[in-house]
Design an enzyme around this catalytic site. Sequence first.
Site, PDB file in Angstrom:
ATOM      1  CG  HIS A 273      61.687  -3.398  46.129  1.00 53.79           C
ATOM      2  ND1 HIS A 273      62.641  -3.422  47.125  1.00 53.79           N
ATOM      3  CD2 HIS A 273      61.091  -4.620  46.157  1.00 53.79           C
ATOM      4  CE1 HIS A 273      62.618  -4.600  47.729  1.00 53.79           C
ATOM      5  NE2 HIS A 273      61.687  -5.337  47.158  1.00 53.79           N
ATOM      6  CG  HIS A 318      66.096   1.546  34.126  1.00 56.90           C
ATOM      7  ND1 HIS A 318      67.160   1.095  34.859  1.00 56.90           N
ATOM      8  CD2 HIS A 318      65.727   0.520  33.336  1.00 56.90           C
ATOM      9  CE1 HIS A 318      67.421  -0.150  34.539  1.00 56.90           C
ATOM     10  NE2 HIS A 318      66.570  -0.520  33.617  1.00 56.90           N
TER      11      HIS A 318
END
Length: 413
Positions: A273, A318
């Site tokens: 998500h 990330h």
Amino acid sequence: MVVGFNMLYRIPKKVLLLTFWDGNERATKYTGQTTGLAVASTAIELLVLKPRPTADVILEAKAAFNQAIEMKRQGKREKAHKLLLHALKMDPDHADALTELGIFLEEEKDIIQADYLYSRALTIAPRNEKALINRDRTLPLVEEIDQRYFSIIDRKVKKVMSIPKGNSALRRIMEESYYHHIYHTVAIEGNTLSLSEIRHIIETRYAVPGKSLEEQNEVIGMHAAMKYVNTTLVSRIGSVTINDILEIHRRVLGYVDPVEAGRFRTSQVFVGHHIPPHPKEVEKQMLELVQWLNSEDAMSLHPVEFAALAHYKLVYVHPFIDGNGRTSRLLMNLILMQAGYPPITIRKEQRSEYYDALEMANDGDVRPFIRFIAKCTETTLDLLLLATTEHSVGLPEAKPKFDDCKRTIPIRT
């Protein structure tokens, strides 16, 4: 005394020379937002793709909530409890239902979970008066519980550190732990190699016939990265740098995707998500992360809290096209080892709990993730202490009943 991989795990002396690769990116499921242990974030700047319930569903959730309040007024607690759960199943962002369910749990002495629900309610509705009042009451209690748990862990660390380095049982468990660590950290992300196959690859330098070359190269990369952390970073005095993180990643991914290994991603990725920062923002956010890693605020945290937050912050950014989870777990263990703690293993059987804790942090409360890492730390310490007692035991099997992973042992003060 600093506990490195060479103490906790006896690293095989042979250098792996396999240089084959065949890689596809494997997307991870989790994300993160950063806060302290006892303070939930109320400003989550995430673009999420969760579908909102329809107007009819929201209306039904409100009706279930109102009925739950009436049932509670009549003393029908069990029915009220079920109705609250039903309301939240239909509308997870129903702040009043979260608060009322928190009250139920607090009355049942589950202070930690009640506080988490109040925190979630305040993330959704920061001015919810009942949630504010209740959280003011539970927050200091939860902080005290967390600190008591950290104290238990600290006492177990001292017990482990008092074991002589030459203890034969400790040396055996160190070597065994090395292979288990690699097995679980790659298995969490889908690697299907068995523990014995991983041991074969590291010890013999030969590939396992009929098995994915990509998966085997993931093992080689983890082995190389763990050696680098142990021999170069653990005992080094000084700040953690961006280059250190890049060098860890260069080894993690180097045998699978040498082009992307050791460099920040240049394309947008989507992780569950969560939409991580735009590629143009990655370097800036990594600079901010490294600045935090070396800040007085970070270093004043309990080592387990510091390590867990570092793990979480790196996963949130990330920064790489692949290998973010493995690199984050290595950064976490680097911080633990520099503080004198053993490196910990998150077992593949804990994958769901691991991801769930990260998603809770994504919802605004990072404390469940820190508690999860604390539990893994205690489990690692217990295994070392049990292995060096008179009736020594080995590590759990690679595929045990999960109860075997949750045993703890008391420490006398």
